[in-house]
Enzyme design. Structure first.
Site, PDB file in Angstrom:
ATOM      1  N   GLY A  48       0.750  -1.252   0.000  1.00  0.00           N
ATOM      2  CA  GLY A  48       0.000   0.000   0.000  1.00  0.00           C
ATOM      3  C   GLY A  48       0.776   1.296   0.000  1.00  0.00           C
ATOM      4  O   GLY A  48       0.164   2.355   0.112  1.00  0.00           O
ATOM      5  N   GLY A  49       2.098   1.265  -0.149  1.00  0.00           N
ATOM      6  CA  GLY A  49       2.868   2.516  -0.152  1.00  0.00           C
ATOM      7  C   GLY A  49       2.399   3.453  -1.266  1.00  0.00           C
ATOM      8  O   GLY A  49       2.192   4.651  -1.036  1.00  0.00           O
ATOM      9  N   LYS A  50       2.200   2.892  -2.451  1.00  0.00           N
ATOM     10  CA  LYS A  50       1.819   3.756  -3.582  1.00  0.00           C
ATOM     11  C   LYS A  50       0.350   4.160  -3.476  1.00  0.00           C
ATOM     12  O   LYS A  50      -0.017   5.262  -3.874  1.00  0.00           O
ATOM     13  CB  LYS A  50       2.122   3.060  -4.913  1.00  0.00           C
ATOM     14  CG  LYS A  50       3.616   2.821  -5.095  1.00  0.00           C
ATOM     15  CD  LYS A  50       3.961   2.266  -6.439  1.00  0.00           C
ATOM     16  CE  LYS A  50       5.400   1.802  -6.480  1.00  0.00           C
ATOM     17  NZ  LYS A  50       5.644   0.576  -5.688  1.00  0.00           N
ATOM     18  N   ASP A  60      -5.687  -6.104  -4.809  1.00  0.00           N
ATOM     19  CA  ASP A  60      -4.534  -7.013  -4.793  1.00  0.00           C
ATOM     20  C   ASP A  60      -5.073  -8.440  -4.666  1.00  0.00           C
ATOM     21  O   ASP A  60      -5.976  -8.694  -3.864  1.00  0.00           O
ATOM     22  CB  ASP A  60      -3.590  -6.701  -3.624  1.00  0.00           C
ATOM     23  CG  ASP A  60      -2.217  -7.303  -3.838  1.00  0.00           C
ATOM     24  OD1 ASP A  60      -1.280  -6.557  -4.185  1.00  0.00           O
ATOM     25  OD2 ASP A  60      -2.080  -8.539  -3.692  1.00  0.00           O
ATOM     26  N   ARG A  94      -2.170  -9.891   1.899  1.00  0.00           N
ATOM     27  CA  ARG A  94      -1.531  -8.596   1.618  1.00  0.00           C
ATOM     28  C   ARG A  94      -2.542  -7.449   1.620  1.00  0.00           C
ATOM     29  O   ARG A  94      -2.209  -6.337   2.010  1.00  0.00           O
ATOM     30  CB  ARG A  94      -0.742  -8.667   0.308  1.00  0.00           C
ATOM     31  CG  ARG A  94       0.564  -9.467   0.512  1.00  0.00           C
ATOM     32  CD  ARG A  94       1.306  -9.715  -0.769  1.00  0.00           C
ATOM     33  NE  ARG A  94       1.870  -8.534  -1.382  1.00  0.00           N
ATOM     34  CZ  ARG A  94       3.100  -8.072  -1.186  1.00  0.00           C
ATOM     35  NH1 ARG A  94       3.899  -8.696  -0.344  1.00  0.00           N
ATOM     36  NH2 ARG A  94       3.540  -7.002  -1.830  1.00  0.00           N
ATOM     37  N   ASP A 124      -8.518 -11.015  -9.146  1.00  0.00           N
ATOM     38  CA  ASP A 124      -7.413 -11.233 -10.083  1.00  0.00           C
ATOM     39  C   ASP A 124      -7.384 -10.052 -11.049  1.00  0.00           C
ATOM     40  O   ASP A 124      -8.308  -9.872 -11.849  1.00  0.00           O
ATOM     41  CB  ASP A 124      -7.634 -12.562 -10.832  1.00  0.00           C
ATOM     42  CG  ASP A 124      -6.441 -12.894 -11.706  1.00  0.00           C
ATOM     43  OD1 ASP A 124      -5.646 -11.976 -12.038  1.00  0.00           O
ATOM     44  OD2 ASP A 124      -6.276 -14.077 -12.065  1.00  0.00           O
ATOM     45  N   GLY A 125      -6.320  -9.273 -10.957  1.00  0.00           N
ATOM     46  CA  GLY A 125      -6.214  -8.052 -11.763  1.00  0.00           C
ATOM     47  C   GLY A 125      -6.289  -8.325 -13.259  1.00  0.00           C
ATOM     48  O   GLY A 125      -6.656  -7.435 -14.029  1.00  0.00           O
ATOM     49  N   ASP A 173       1.467  -1.797 -10.787  1.00  0.00           N
ATOM     50  CA  ASP A 173       2.750  -2.038 -10.106  1.00  0.00           C
ATOM     51  C   ASP A 173       2.846  -3.550  -9.860  1.00  0.00           C
ATOM     52  O   ASP A 173       2.457  -4.033  -8.806  1.00  0.00           O
ATOM     53  CB  ASP A 173       2.749  -1.251  -8.783  1.00  0.00           C
ATOM     54  CG  ASP A 173       4.079  -1.325  -8.063  1.00  0.00           C
ATOM     55  OD1 ASP A 173       5.121  -1.250  -8.725  1.00  0.00           O
ATOM     56  OD2 ASP A 173       4.073  -1.472  -6.823  1.00  0.00           O
ATOM     57  N   CYS A 188       9.995  -3.334  -9.434  1.00  0.00           N
ATOM     58  CA  CYS A 188      11.228  -3.028  -8.698  1.00  0.00           C
ATOM     59  C   CYS A 188      12.304  -4.033  -9.109  1.00  0.00           C
ATOM     60  O   CYS A 188      13.058  -4.531  -8.286  1.00  0.00           O
ATOM     61  CB  CYS A 188      10.992  -2.994  -7.193  1.00  0.00           C
ATOM     62  SG  CYS A 188      10.166  -4.433  -6.552  1.00  0.00           S
TER      63      CYS A 188
HETATM   64  C1  LIG Z   1       5.091  -5.136  -6.272  1.00  0.00           C
HETATM   65  S1  LIG Z   1       3.772  -5.690  -5.327  1.00  0.00           S
HETATM   66  C2  LIG Z   1       2.774  -4.249  -5.196  1.00  0.00           C
HETATM   67  C3  LIG Z   1       3.326  -3.220  -4.265  1.00  0.00           C
HETATM   68  C4  LIG Z   1       2.364  -2.070  -4.010  1.00  0.00           C
HETATM   69  N1  LIG Z   1       1.956  -1.421  -5.214  1.00  0.00           N
HETATM   70  C5  LIG Z   1       2.963  -1.038  -3.075  1.00  0.00           C
HETATM   71  O1  LIG Z   1       3.442  -0.001  -3.518  1.00  0.00           O
HETATM   72  O2  LIG Z   1       2.965  -1.287  -1.857  1.00  0.00           O
HETATM   73  C6  LIG Z   1       2.868  -6.663  -6.447  1.00  0.00           C
HETATM   74  C7  LIG Z   1       1.545  -7.152  -5.900  1.00  0.00           C
HETATM   75  O3  LIG Z   1       0.842  -7.825  -6.947  1.00  0.00           O
HETATM   76  C8  LIG Z   1      -0.029  -8.754  -6.353  1.00  0.00           C
HETATM   77  N2  LIG Z   1      -0.523  -9.673  -7.411  1.00  0.00           N
HETATM   78  C9  LIG Z   1       0.066 -10.784  -7.903  1.00  0.00           C
HETATM   79  N3  LIG Z   1      -0.693 -11.332  -8.860  1.00  0.00           N
HETATM   80  C10 LIG Z   1      -1.787 -10.526  -8.987  1.00  0.00           C
HETATM   81  C11 LIG Z   1      -2.963 -10.560  -9.810  1.00  0.00           C
HETATM   82  N4  LIG Z   1      -3.148 -11.531 -10.713  1.00  0.00           N
HETATM   83  N5  LIG Z   1      -3.881  -9.587  -9.649  1.00  0.00           N
HETATM   84  C12 LIG Z   1      -3.702  -8.608  -8.729  1.00  0.00           C
HETATM   85  N6  LIG Z   1      -2.625  -8.527  -7.922  1.00  0.00           N
HETATM   86  C13 LIG Z   1      -1.679  -9.470  -8.059  1.00  0.00           C
HETATM   87  C14 LIG Z   1       0.833  -9.377  -5.275  1.00  0.00           C
HETATM   88  O4  LIG Z   1       0.037  -9.953  -4.270  1.00  0.00           O
HETATM   89  C15 LIG Z   1       1.655  -8.169  -4.782  1.00  0.00           C
HETATM   90  O5  LIG Z   1       1.091  -7.651  -3.603  1.00  0.00           O
END
Ligand SMILES: C[S@@+](CC[C@H](N)C(=O)[O-])C[C@H]1O[C@@H](n2cnc3c(N)ncnc32)[C@H](O)[C@@H]1O
Length: 384
Positions: free
Chosen positions: A185-187, A204, A209, A237-238, A255, A310
């Site tokens: 959640g930072g962003k 997410d 998470r 699921d995004g 992200d 990242c």
């Molecule tokens: C890099 S992290 C995100 C960090 C977040 N944006 C932040 O700034 O704190 C990537 C995230 O994508 C999520 N993720 C993985 N597969 C996904 C999907 N199919 N749909 C949505 N989120 C997904 C993971 O659970 C993870 O929390």
């Protein structure tokens, strides 16, 4: 030979230990069952050495040593708290707000007799964000955030480079915003700090998470604001978002999950370089293309998307952008324009080190004097 000598010495030490320990207390450690032969952190470094030495050439040794050294943080001020005295305290520590400084540098010269603050549009980055960092070469640490008088924390510590994708998204007042992979959640918090979101959907896939994301919102955003339904947290699921809410958002942040290069060098737990996760790792670029394509489909025609990771990997960065742009053109006849972020990069070169030759997007590379990142981000506009 040297290895044999070391093994022999270890054997002798074990015998000496055994002699000193009463027999009933002795136990044989089950190495095979408890510790992996090759720790995932070591596998990550091996993999980076192979791929990144080719990708970055002469730059790799310096990036490598920076990745293995302590990372620098930024303190994102919480606009929902009373932050004036916090700014003053951070300034006393010799930290500076790199966002305001960059914006001041980038603003056009005011005409004679005209003292208006530049609009967010002329600055080209999301407004109202204040993030303090220590200057290049200064490795001081920020004190822990504290609970402010308004019942929320005064700042959020994060890799300051993580703010760049949010700044590049250039939110405008009244925007409807989607943060497709939002946790922890930072962003999301930074998006809310702009004060521009008419509403914000933070999603997410992982429910554990999203609980962490809820905690961040709880600690940083007053209940009244959350209650007015301005923030919606989901766990879908995004990849399905284009079907669920197509053509809906003014701004979308994608992200994605990636090899999280810095984390992978230090944490065994949940490390994507574990042998058992090889397939998942190989499938990451495909997942990333699918998520970015879904983000673009969820955007209104004319709206903007920022893709970020990242990771230093071109395969997860520039190639994913190219793959998603082609997918939208071929499967949906939707044209996507990739923005030139070089003017944006110039605003921030005092604070971050950028890789000089990205074909699309920008990449912050870790550097010992400015040990932020890695952070890749690329901005796109959906044309129809
Ligand atoms: C890099 S992290 C995100 C960090 C977040 N944006 C932040 O700034 O704190 C990537 C995230 O994508 C999520 N993720 C993985 N597969 C996904 C999907 N199919 N749909 C949505 N989120 C997904 C993971 O659970 C993870 O929390």
């Amino acid at each position: 030979m040297a290895a044999l000598v070391r093994r022999g010495a270890r054997g002798l030490l074990r015998c000496a230990d055994a002699a000193a320990t009463p027999r009933r207390w002795r136990h044989k450690k089950k190495w095979a069952a408890t510790e992996p032969k090759f720790p995932a952190t070591q596998l990550a470094l091996q993999s980076f050495d192979v791929t990144y030495s080719v990708q970055f050439g002469d730059l790799w040794p310096s990036i490598r040593v920076s990745l293995l050294s302590e990372q620098k943080y930024g303190a994102l001020l919480n606009n929902f708290a009373a932050w004036d005295h916090v700014s003053a305290e951070l300034e006393r520590l010799n930290a500076r707000d790199f966002v305001s400084e960059a914006v001041a540098r980038g603003a056009p010269e005011p005409e004679a007799g005209h003292t208006e603050a530049p609009s967010s549009t002329s600055r080209g980055c999301s407004p109202n964000l204040r993030c303090f960092t220590f200057a290049r070469g200064d490795v001081s640490r920020f004190p822990h955030a504290r609970l402010g008088s308004l019942g929320v924390m005064d700042y959020y510590l994060m890799d300051a480079a993580s703010l760049l994708p949010v700044l590049a998204l250039d939110l405008q007042p009244g925007d409807t915003v989607l943060d497709l992979c939002a946790a922890p959640g930072g962003k999301t918090l930074a998006l809310l700090q702009t004060g521009c979101c008419r509403n914000l959907a933070a999603n997410d896939l992982s429910t554990s998470r999203t609980s962490r994301l809820q905690k961040v919102l709880h600690n940083y955003v007053p209940q009244g604001f959350r209650d007015r339904n301005r923030v919606r947290v989901t766990s879908w699921d995004g990849r399905k978002w284009g079907e669920l809410e197509g053509d809906t958002y003014d701004r979308v942040l994608v992200d994605v999950p990636c090899t999280t290069d810095r984390h992978s060098l230090f944490e065994e737990e949940n490390n994507i370089f574990q042998r058992s996760r090889k397939k998942e790792r190989q499938m990451l670029p495909l997942l990333q293309v699918q998520l970015l394509a879904a983000g673009l489909l969820a955007t209104k025609p004319g709206g903007h998307v920022v893709y970020s990771t990242c990771s230093l990997s071109h395969l997860q960065n520039e190639y994913v952008v190219q793959g998603a742009v082609e997918l939208l053109a071929n499967q949906y006849s939707i044209e996507v324009q990739v923005a030139d972020l070089s003017p944006f990069r110039k605003l921030f070169t005092d604070t971050f080190s950028f890789f000089p030759s990205c074909r699309v997007g920008e990449l912050v590379i870790p550097n010992l004097t400015a040990n932020f990142g890695p952070m890749y981000f690329c901005k796109m506009r959906r044309l129809q």
